[in-house]
Design an enzyme around this catalytic site. Structure first.
Site, PDB file in Angstrom:
ATOM      1  N   TRP A 242      23.098  39.641  43.968  1.00 52.52           N
ATOM      2  CA  TRP A 242      22.079  40.278  44.188  1.00 52.52           C
ATOM      3  C   TRP A 242      22.626  41.881  44.628  1.00 52.52           C
ATOM      4  O   TRP A 242      22.314  42.499  45.499  1.00 52.52           O
ATOM      5  CB  TRP A 242      21.243  39.984  45.537  1.00 52.52           C
ATOM      6  CG  TRP A 242      20.751  38.580  45.172  1.00 52.52           C
ATOM      7  CD1 TRP A 242      20.983  37.530  45.973  1.00 52.52           C
ATOM      8  CD2 TRP A 242      19.690  38.283  44.436  1.00 52.52           C
ATOM      9  NE1 TRP A 242      20.447  36.393  45.716  1.00 52.52           N
ATOM     10  CE2 TRP A 242      19.491  36.715  44.666  1.00 52.52           C
ATOM     11  CE3 TRP A 242      18.807  38.965  43.635  1.00 52.52           C
ATOM     12  CZ2 TRP A 242      18.471  36.019  43.814  1.00 52.52           C
ATOM     13  CZ3 TRP A 242      17.708  38.228  42.779  1.00 52.52           C
ATOM     14  CH2 TRP A 242      17.938  36.806  42.824  1.00 52.52           C
TER      15      TRP A 242
ATOM     16  N   GLU B 200      17.913  43.095  52.811  1.00 55.46           N
ATOM     17  CA  GLU B 200      18.624  43.807  54.058  1.00 55.46           C
ATOM     18  C   GLU B 200      18.625  43.013  55.200  1.00 55.46           C
ATOM     19  O   GLU B 200      18.245  43.705  56.373  1.00 55.46           O
ATOM     20  CB  GLU B 200      17.967  45.212  54.011  1.00 55.46           C
ATOM     21  CG  GLU B 200      19.142  46.121  54.454  1.00 55.46           C
ATOM     22  CD  GLU B 200      20.121  46.557  53.485  1.00 55.46           C
ATOM     23  OE1 GLU B 200      21.114  47.329  53.596  1.00 55.46           O
ATOM     24  OE2 GLU B 200      19.674  46.541  52.211  1.00 55.46           O
TER      25      GLU B 200
END
Length: 407
Positions: A177, A386
């Protein structure tokens, strides 16, 4: 009255949002001008092109070049290495504007900005001089490499290693990712330089890694949304990095360094959510004033009016949380709890706002000829990216207990 996707282009824009103007009063004149220039860029160049680019999953090369010209990639690069370093409040508002046009553009500068912040905060003078001037102009693009195929939330459990051999490190492992992986000239790699360390975080370092033999971008990952910019898996197989590659030339400090960097990252993700939520709300306000049902604009029907009221209220609350965290960071305070709150609340709000935008638009909200379906596909990224929102809650409660212990 007939309805066309062309109706939602910038020439039919709403009056400026009052809450946006209020949040800009705390900016310097230069920062206000930066936000306004980016907003104009979004209206004139991004929104008219975003739908076609997004549906084609096409890399927005021309828009990225314009972002370089506007100085967007240098917003977290301080003087004397950059020319347009701004407050984190300004940085958040610029991010919101970009995401209002197309969230992928905000993502393209997100990880890059965090890496610049890490180098500016923890790097040696040699590292700052080597990287920051080129990062400020966008000539050098950077990426973060944290998540691994076997997991992402537990960063202390990473398995990518960098073992010291003479004057260099040998890196082995894989990361997933990674935004901008194919175009990044610099990767901030979270890895283990001492796999036997106890506690585990003492064996973790951030290496500033550049492309070369033994570093392979193995594949692009297909995604629900967040189109246009590549998100990849990268593999390290005997990749050699110089002995000076450790951030600050200090091993074992990478976990703490990255946690500080993620404060900026979570503010940025929260601001991306603001942009998506704001776009969904603004499109819904336009549609609800022009679309009629039973002889009157649909906003006058209580169910639609309630949706709009709730959407606007949640968006404003999310923005205030985000700017509060940004202001704390500007003041030199730790803001891991506040950044976690902002990211948690703003991302959940964006998801709800995007869904309600689909409800308000009815069948049009499900059509690829309108932008609303894109907002609904982009919004989930901020919930899981995140640090998942489940992790954010863990961060928040630990900080709450730490700040309010029993006496």
């Amino acid at each position: 009255m007939s309805y066309s996707p062309a109706a939602w282009m910038p020439d039919r824009a709403l009056a400026p949002a009052t809450d946006i103007l209020v949040t800009m009063t705390a900016l310097s004149d230069e920062e206000k001008a930066i936000v306004e220039v980016v907003a104009e860029f979004v209206d004139r160049e991004v929104r008219p092109a975003a739908r076609e680019l997004e549906h084609a999953n096409a890399y927005p090369g021309k828009l990225i070049e314009r972002m370089k010209e506007l100085g967007v990639f240098g917003l977290t690069v301080p003087e004397p290495y950059g020319e347009v370093s701004v407050s984190k409040r300004c940085y958040a508002l610029v991010t919101e504007e970009l995401a209002r046009g197309w969230m992928s553009l905000a993502g393209a500068m997100g990880g890059h900005s965090v890496v610049a912040y890490l180098i500016a905060t923890f790097g040696t003078e040699a590292q700052k001089e080597r990287y920051l001037p080129r990062m400020a102009t966008g000539e050098l693009r950077a990426a973060m490499a944290l998540t691994e195929p076997a997991g992402g939330s537990d960063l202390q459990a990473i398995t990518t290693t960098a073992r010291r051999e003479g004057d260099h490190y040998v890196v082995d492992g894989a990361k997933m990712w990674i935004t901008n992986a194919r175009r990044a000239g610099l990767i901030a790699l979270l890895c283990k330089t001492d796999p036997q360390a106890s506690p585990r975080h003492r064996g973790i370092s951030v290496l500033l890694v550049e492309p070369g033999p033994g570093l392979t971008v193995s594949r692009d990952l297909s995604k629900l949304g967040y189109k246009g910019v590549e998100t990849c898996e990268i593999v390290f197989d005997g990749h050699e990095a110089p002995g000076s590659a450790a951030l600050g030339e200090e091993e074992g400090r990478g976990f703490a360094q990255m946690m500080r960097g993620l404060e900026v990252g979570r503010i940025q993700v929260a601001a991306r959510a603001l942009g998506v939520g704001r776009a969904a709300l603004e499109d819904s306000l336009r549609y609800a004033q022009e679309r009629e049902a039973f002889g009157r604009p649909i906003w006058q029907h209580q169910s639609i009016g309630n949706y709009l009221a709730d959407m606007a209220t949640r968006l404003r609350a999310a923005r205030l949380l985000t700017l509060d965290a940004a202001d704390l960071l500007d003041a030199g305070e730790r803001c891991d709890m506040e950044a976690g709150m902002a990211k948690l609340y703003a991302s959940e709000a964006a998801m709800d706002i995007a869904l309600n935008a689909v409800r308000i638009h009815g069948a049009s909200g499900y059509s690829t000829e309108f932008d609303v379906e894109r907002y609904f596909r982009d919004a989930p990224l901020m919930i899981v990216g995140e640090g998942t929102n489940e992790i954010q809650r863990n961060v928040i409660v630990r900080q709450l207990i730490g700040r309010h212990p029993l006496r």
